[in-house]
Every structure is written in structure tokens, then in C-alpha cells.
Design an enzyme around this catalytic site. Structure first.
Site, PDB file in Angstrom:
ATOM      1  N   ASN A 162      -3.163  -6.667   1.850  1.00 28.75           N
ATOM      2  CA  ASN A 162      -3.669  -6.585   0.486  1.00 28.75           C
ATOM      3  C   ASN A 162      -3.925  -7.619  -0.269  1.00 28.75           C
ATOM      4  O   ASN A 162      -4.883  -7.946  -1.242  1.00 28.75           O
ATOM      5  CB  ASN A 162      -2.812  -5.457  -0.192  1.00 28.75           C
ATOM      6  CG  ASN A 162      -1.427  -5.681  -0.261  1.00 28.75           C
ATOM      7  OD1 ASN A 162      -0.786  -5.782   0.732  1.00 28.75           O
ATOM      8  ND2 ASN A 162      -0.937  -5.731  -1.617  1.00 28.75           N
ATOM      9  N   GLN A 220      -6.126  -1.334   3.588  1.00 34.70           N
ATOM     10  CA  GLN A 220      -7.137  -2.295   3.223  1.00 34.70           C
ATOM     11  C   GLN A 220      -8.034  -2.409   4.562  1.00 34.70           C
ATOM     12  O   GLN A 220      -9.177  -3.110   4.057  1.00 34.70           O
ATOM     13  CB  GLN A 220      -6.381  -3.744   2.789  1.00 34.70           C
ATOM     14  CG  GLN A 220      -5.454  -3.583   1.811  1.00 34.70           C
ATOM     15  CD  GLN A 220      -5.994  -3.483   0.287  1.00 34.70           C
ATOM     16  OE1 GLN A 220      -7.470  -3.479   0.522  1.00 34.70           O
ATOM     17  NE2 GLN A 220      -5.501  -3.092  -0.622  1.00 34.70           N
ATOM     18  N   HIS A 257      -8.768   5.966  -2.302  1.00 36.79           N
ATOM     19  CA  HIS A 257      -9.307   5.206  -3.561  1.00 36.79           C
ATOM     20  C   HIS A 257      -9.269   3.753  -3.186  1.00 36.79           C
ATOM     21  O   HIS A 257      -9.791   3.105  -4.165  1.00 36.79           O
ATOM     22  CB  HIS A 257      -8.156   5.436  -4.676  1.00 36.79           C
ATOM     23  CG  HIS A 257      -6.952   4.764  -4.613  1.00 36.79           C
ATOM     24  ND1 HIS A 257      -6.928   3.355  -5.269  1.00 36.79           N
ATOM     25  CD2 HIS A 257      -5.746   5.014  -4.082  1.00 36.79           C
ATOM     26  CE1 HIS A 257      -5.695   2.872  -5.063  1.00 36.79           C
ATOM     27  NE2 HIS A 257      -4.781   3.937  -4.253  1.00 36.79           N
ATOM     28  N   CYS A 259       1.001  -3.949  -8.459  1.00 41.42           N
ATOM     29  CA  CYS A 259       2.420  -3.670  -8.991  1.00 41.42           C
ATOM     30  C   CYS A 259       3.087  -4.810  -9.327  1.00 41.42           C
ATOM     31  O   CYS A 259       3.752  -4.743 -10.196  1.00 41.42           O
ATOM     32  CB  CYS A 259       3.258  -2.824  -7.955  1.00 41.42           C
ATOM     33  SG  CYS A 259       2.302  -2.157  -6.631  1.00 41.42           S
TER      34      CYS A 259
HETATM   35  C1  PLP Z   1      -3.066   0.393  -2.073  1.00 38.23           C
HETATM   36  C2  PLP Z   1      -2.300   0.272  -0.835  1.00 38.23           C
HETATM   37  C3  PLP Z   1      -0.836   1.138  -0.527  1.00 38.23           C
HETATM   38  C4  PLP Z   1      -0.719   2.367  -1.502  1.00 38.23           C
HETATM   39  O1  PLP Z   1      -1.811   3.154  -1.594  1.00 38.23           O
HETATM   40  P1  PLP Z   1      -1.708   4.494  -2.506  1.00 38.23           P
HETATM   41  O2  PLP Z   1      -2.834   5.369  -1.946  1.00 38.23           O
HETATM   42  O3  PLP Z   1      -2.012   3.939  -3.970  1.00 38.23           O
HETATM   43  O4  PLP Z   1      -0.443   4.945  -2.681  1.00 38.23           O
HETATM   44  C5  PLP Z   1      -0.134   0.768   0.593  1.00 38.23           C
HETATM   45  N1  PLP Z   1      -0.424  -0.308   1.431  1.00 38.23           N
HETATM   46  C6  PLP Z   1      -1.683  -1.023   0.953  1.00 38.23           C
HETATM   47  C7  PLP Z   1      -1.451  -2.185   2.124  1.00 38.23           C
HETATM   48  C8  PLP Z   1      -2.267  -0.901   0.023  1.00 38.23           C
HETATM   49  O5  PLP Z   1      -3.273  -1.861  -0.078  1.00 38.23           O
END
Ligand code: PLP
Length: 384
Positions: free
Chosen positions: A154, A182, A204, A329
Site C-alpha cells: 500500500n 491494493q 472502498h 494510520c
Molecule cells: C486499506 C488496507 C487495509 C484495510 O482495509 P479496510 O477495508 O480499510 O479495513 C488492509 N490492507 C491493505 C494492504 C490496505 O491497503
């Protein structure tokens, strides 16, 4: 007309595609039924919407509909996979293997399992963000139950060698879990060809709504099972109880359909835009790519600005560019990214790194404005 701040943080979240919102709306009002209500048409209509969405989501990843469990997002899917496998396979063993560059959901999930008595091996990566496969082979022992590796990072966009790792896992009769949050919807992901046994992803990050995700669980051999975390009405084959988020799931399905249709063309468009953004920046001494450039998601660039004041860039750009240092985060804190540190970056360079992630609504004009804004800010800094 370009308006500020220009959004270049699609890896944190994406807006809902208008067609996705359209798909969802009826399920809030007229078609508000509970998908588990078997005794009337309100329930049947909701159930049908969920069935259609399940087909669409499954088809995006090459799975069968019965292999998709809907959850509240990737974090829940990751937790269900890790805890669920650790518990379901406790007789086989207590050892899990992952990498230092995983998302916090995986790393913190593994910390929790460690507190509960599991053994966790956290492998390192090289300076390009890629794993050492021999180190993986060496880490596997007779008690290893799960190997957990993300599809694409990510923070850097680095695509991991999923097929090589799943082949190693299966050679040792170990399950392979992939956090593909991702990658799904952005590049071809095929759970069969890629050898994935369990996979987490979320709506999302692919132009669907927040608060809905999925866990893929392989049904053919090697069949993957998990012990549930939530108990209740026995929804989702008893693996994830709780009334289904019908509007969210319907939107997820529509989002999956749109991604499947547009992925290829959109990938090339975003690659051109990304290179148009970064090429002028890379001409400045001290600016360089993080991660192996030949194996990146097309819409992501993580750049280090190793110039005086490089660590102040993010804060100085907030009114113009919506960008981040990596994970949503950790960007609020001032600690350097665990991903960049694992790739061997010094704290100062990690703190002077910025992630640009482009998406469906990014235009050429926005990219040019962003590049110009960045150049205006960094050119004087680079001259010292
Ligand atoms: C955004 C993300 C998550 C968390 O996803 P949510 O639906 O926001 O809980 C987990 N792993 C990766 C690699 C992400 O980019």
C-alpha cells in the site's frame, strides 16, 4: 477546472463511483429488506441483490460465488483469516510466516496471535521491497500453518511475487493467505492461477463504499477453513454472523464489475499519468523512487526527497495536494514508515518520503498542476 487540494491519495481510499452509488440507493429505502428474511419479498429482493453482488465480486478474482464471504472490510477479513486459520489448524501447528512490510492489520494481527502463544516469523525484504524466497523456504517448519503475504504494498505499490510464494507454500502443504486490498480491481488477480487459498480485499479502495469487504476462502483442495470470530445468526455459511450490509454489498458488486471492464485501459492511462508526474521530479538531485520500479502498481509512486527540508514537504503542501507518507494510520504520527525502514531507508529519508497514488478521477491537468506545485517548492530547497 482543477480544484485544490488535488487528491493523489487513492491508496488510502477512493470516492464511490457515481454508478456505484446509483446501484446502492434503492437498498436504503424501498428495497430495505433483510437478506436473511426468507418469508417475504422484501427479504427475497435483498437476497437476490446479495447473490448478484457475490457473483460479480467472485468473477473479478476468478473465484466461485460460494467462496466469497462478505465482511466489514479488509481489516476484518485479515483478522478472520489470521485468527481463523490459527484456531482452525491448531492441531497441525502454531507457526505463521509473514513479512515486515505488511499492512498494520496483518502485523498487529500477528502480534496478537503471538501473545496468544503462536510463533510468528517476520521476514525482511530487500532494498527494492521484495522478499527473499530462500529465506522463506528456510523459515518453513513442520508446524507452519500459514504464509501471509500482501499482493501489492500500500505504501510503495511494489507487487510481490505471489505465484512463487504460493508455489512454495503448497510444496510444503502450507496455506497461503494474501492481503490483496491494493491489487484487486487494479490489476488482474486470479485466485486459481495465483495459487491463493485465502484472500482479503475491500470495496472502498476500488470505488465502492466504505465498511464492506470480502474474504475469499478456497473450497477446492487444498480447502481452506477458518474458525469464525463472530457468532450469531449463522450468516455467510456460519463464518461471519451479522445482518448483511445489503446496500454496501450491492455497491461492492457494481464496483467490481466496473473495475473488471475498465482495469486494463485504466491501468495504462494511470501509468502514463504517473510517469508524467514523476519524471520532472526525478530530474532533481536527491529525488528518487522507493521500490522496484519495474514491479509497481501503475498508479503508485513513492518518492524520497532527500533534500534540505524534504521532511517538511507533506505539511507544506497540504493546502495544494492531498498526499500522504504512506499508510493512513501512521501518517498522523511523525514516526518513519515501517515499510521504508524495512527496505533499509534511514529515518531521515523515510521521513522525507511521499506516496502519490492516482485513480479513476485523476486528470492530466491535475497531474501537471501537482508536478508544477512540487517543482516550485522543491527546486529552491534542492539548490540549498
Ligand atoms: C486499506 C488496507 C487495509 C484495510 O482495509 P479496510 O477495508 O480499510 O479495513 C488492509 N490492507 C491493505 C494492504 C490496505 O491497503
Amino acid at each position: 477546472m482543477t480544484s485544490y487540494p488535488i487528491y493523489l491519495d487513492y491508496n488510502s481510499t477512493t470516492p464511490c463511483d457515481p454508478a456505484v452509488l446509483e446501484e446502492m440507493l434503492p437498498f436504503f429505502t424501498q428495497q430495505f429488506g433483510n437478506a436473511a428474511s426468507r418469508s417475504h419479498a422484501y427479504g427475497w429482493i435483498a437476497e437476490e441483490a446479495v447473490d448478484i453482488a457475490r457473483e460479480r465480486v467472485a468473477s473479478l478474482i476468478g473465484a466461485g460465488p460460494s467462496e466469497v464471504i462478505f465482511t466489514s472490510g479488509a481489516t476484518e477479513s485479515v483478522n478472520l483469516a489470521l485468527q481463523g486459520v490459527a484456531e482452525a489448524y491448531v492441531r497441525k501447528g502454531d507457526h505463521l510466516i509473514t513479512w515486515a512490510t505488511e499492512h498494520r492489520a496483518v502485523l498487529d494481527g500477528c502480534d496478537r496471535l503471538e501473545q496468544k502463544g503462536c510463533r510468528i516469523t517476520r521476514l525482511s525484504v530487500d532494498s527494492q521491497g521484495l522478499p527473499n524466497l530462500q529465506a522463506l523456504e528456510d523459515a518453513i517448519d513442520a508446524q507452519t500453518v500459514l504464509i501471509s503475504m500482501m499482493y501489492a504494498n500500500n505504501e510503495t505499490g511494489v507487487i510481490m511475487p505471489v505465484r512463487e510464494v504460493s508455489a512454495i507454500a503448497h510444496r510444503h502443504a502450507v496455506l497461503f493467505f494474501c492481503d490483496a486490498t491494493q491489487a484487486v480491481g487494479k490489476r488482474p488477480v486470479d485466485v486459481v492461477a495465483d495459487g491463493i487459498d485465502l484472500m482479503a480485499f475491500t470495496a472502498h479502495k476500488m470505488y465502492g463504499p466504505k465498511g464492506v469487504g470480502a474474504l475469499y476462502l478456497r473450497r477446492k483442495a487444498p480447502r481452506a477453513t477458518v474458525t469464525p470470530m463472530l457468532y450469531g445468526g449463522g450468516h455467510e455459511r456460519g463464518l461471519r454472523s451479522g445482518t448483511l450490509n445489503v446496500p454496501g454489498i450491492a455497491g461492492f458488486g457494481k464496483a467490481a464489475d466496473i473495475c473488471r471492464e475498465q482495469m486494463e485501459e485504466e491501468g495504462s492511462r494511470l501509468l502514463r499519468l504517473r510517469d508524467r508526474l514523476v519524471e520532472p521530479l526525478l530530474c532533481i538531485p536527491g529525488v528518487h523512487f522507493n521500490g522496484r520500479r519495474e514491479s509497481l502498481l501503475p498508479h503508485v509512486a513513492n518518492l524520497s526527497f532527500s533534500i534540505p527540508g524534504g521532511d517538511m514537504l507533506l505539511r507544506r503542501l497540504t493546502s495544494k495536494l492531498a498526499i500522504s507518507s504512506g499508510s493512513a494510520c501512521s501518517s498522523a504520527s511523525l514516526s518513519p514508515s515501517h515499510v521504508l525502514k524495512a527496505m533499509g531507508l534511514k529515518d531521515a529519508d523515510a521521513l522525507a518520503s511521499v506516496r502519490f497514488s492516482l485513480g479513476r478521477f485523476t486528470t492530466g491537468e491535475e497531474v501537471d498542476m501537482a508536478a508544477q506545485t512540487l517543482l516550485e517548492m522543491i527546486t529552491p530547497l534542492a539548490k540549498g
